[in-house]
Enzyme design. Structure first.
Site, PDB file in Angstrom:
ATOM      1  N   TYR A   1       0.744  -1.161   0.104  1.00  0.00           N
ATOM      2  CA  TYR A   1      -0.128  -0.235   0.067  1.00  0.00           C
ATOM      3  C   TYR A   1       0.672   1.209   0.071  1.00  0.00           C
ATOM      4  O   TYR A   1       0.798   2.246  -0.744  1.00  0.00           O
ATOM      5  CB  TYR A   1      -0.975  -0.080   1.137  1.00  0.00           C
ATOM      6  CG  TYR A   1      -1.498   1.324   1.422  1.00  0.00           C
ATOM      7  CD1 TYR A   1      -2.740   1.545   0.479  1.00  0.00           C
ATOM      8  CD2 TYR A   1      -1.356   2.135   2.566  1.00  0.00           C
ATOM      9  CE1 TYR A   1      -3.512   2.840   0.990  1.00  0.00           C
ATOM     10  CE2 TYR A   1      -2.040   3.101   2.734  1.00  0.00           C
ATOM     11  CZ  TYR A   1      -3.300   3.679   1.920  1.00  0.00           C
ATOM     12  OH  TYR A   1      -3.668   4.854   2.040  1.00  0.00           O
ATOM     13  N   HIS A   2       1.866   0.990   1.049  1.00  0.00           N
ATOM     14  CA  HIS A   2       2.759   2.380   0.905  1.00  0.00           C
ATOM     15  C   HIS A   2       3.565   2.765  -0.207  1.00  0.00           C
ATOM     16  O   HIS A   2       3.701   3.796  -1.046  1.00  0.00           O
ATOM     17  CB  HIS A   2       3.722   2.148   2.257  1.00  0.00           C
ATOM     18  CG  HIS A   2       4.773   3.174   2.442  1.00  0.00           C
ATOM     19  ND1 HIS A   2       4.209   4.721   2.582  1.00  0.00           N
ATOM     20  CD2 HIS A   2       6.238   3.484   2.131  1.00  0.00           C
ATOM     21  CE1 HIS A   2       5.188   5.290   2.765  1.00  0.00           C
ATOM     22  NE2 HIS A   2       6.514   4.729   2.364  1.00  0.00           N
ATOM     23  N   HIS A   3       4.236   1.563  -1.115  1.00  0.00           N
ATOM     24  CA  HIS A   3       4.786   1.857  -2.182  1.00  0.00           C
ATOM     25  C   HIS A   3       3.817   2.239  -3.270  1.00  0.00           C
ATOM     26  O   HIS A   3       4.499   2.813  -4.359  1.00  0.00           O
ATOM     27  CB  HIS A   3       5.796   0.721  -2.416  1.00  0.00           C
ATOM     28  CG  HIS A   3       6.929   0.455  -1.647  1.00  0.00           C
ATOM     29  ND1 HIS A   3       8.115   1.498  -1.587  1.00  0.00           N
ATOM     30  CD2 HIS A   3       7.334  -0.287  -0.410  1.00  0.00           C
ATOM     31  CE1 HIS A   3       8.820   0.989  -0.880  1.00  0.00           C
ATOM     32  NE2 HIS A   3       8.336  -0.024  -0.156  1.00  0.00           N
TER      33      HIS A   3
END
Length: 249
Positions: A133-135
């Protein structure tokens, strides 16, 4: 240092000082690169099926060293704007901020190699929803800000604090890749959560106080960092429970 009127820059819906870089933040690039990131993960998984995990000690040492150096350079160059107030809420737009935010955006594609190394080393336990999700979102959001001409002024703070935290994070990865154990690992996760809390405060102030950047972008930052803080808190609690179970054994 040359400052520009923020409203004039925002009205251009483009990078204000470096329009030659617009090609790197258009929608086909933003969408295509992040879809490509997910496709590469799937292809690497298929490639590694039935194969022995790669060690990659020296490539990762080189990668982490480069990440530490890049993060420090970005933190130093953006840190000079802290003298205009911690969040520089009413700060003018400058070519320096815009350039280093663009560099920060570009490094988000380099950060994707974190995932590729995980898959090649068959460390699937590290490949959490939080990680993906972050990347898949952070670079897209910075690209949006650049594309719409608002990655300047007070926006420096998010890029600065993220660069500073990343310098420590990649130093931790470099240190542990040499075979050492970092007793401060838990504090690193806490520092990341403090980063998100400060970005949430920054967004709230940008919404309620006078700032040249349209409030919809501050609301986007607020919502995004709330999700990151929630996911990191879950990750932190899970890690602490695991440590307690090990201590009992």
């Amino acid at each position: 240092m040359k400052f520009a009127d923020a409203m004039q820059c925002i009205g251009k819906e483009s990078l204000c000082f470096h329009p030659e870089l617009n090609v790197f933040v258009n929608y086909p690039v933003l969408i295509g690169c992040h879809i490509g990131y997910l496709v590469v993960i799937v292809l690497l998984y298929k490639f590694m099926k039935g194969r022995t995990a790669y060690v990659l000690k020296y490539p990762m040492m080189l990668y982490n060293t480069a990440q530490v150096a890049l993060s420090l350079v970005m933190a130093i160059n953006l840190g000079q704007f802290l003298v205009y107030g911690v969040f520089n809420l009413n700060g003018g737009f400058t070519g320096t901020i815009e350039y280093w935010i663009f560099v920060h955006y570009a490094t988000k594609f380099l950060d994707m190699f974190d995932t590729y190394f995980i898959v090649l080393r068959k460390k699937e336990e590290q490949l959490s929803f939080l990680h993906i999700y972050h990347h898949v979102t952070i670079g897209f959001i910075w690209g949006l800000l650049l594309h719409h001409g608002v990655a300047n002024g007070t926006a420096f703070f998010g890029a600065w604090i993220n660069s500073a935290v990343h310098a420590l994070m990649y130093f931790h990865y470099l240190y542990t890749s040499l075979g050492y154990t970092n007793p401060l690992k838990t504090y690193l996760t806490q520092l990341q959560m403090i980063q998100f809390a400060l970005c949430i405060l920054h967004a709230v102030l940008a919404v309620v106080a006078h700032s040249p950047i349209p409030k919809k972008w501050a609301v986007l930052q607020l919502c995004y960092h709330l999700t990151l803080l929630y996911l990191f808190m879950r990750f932190y609690r899970k890690g602490m429970r695991k440590l307690k179970r090990k201590a009992k054994v």
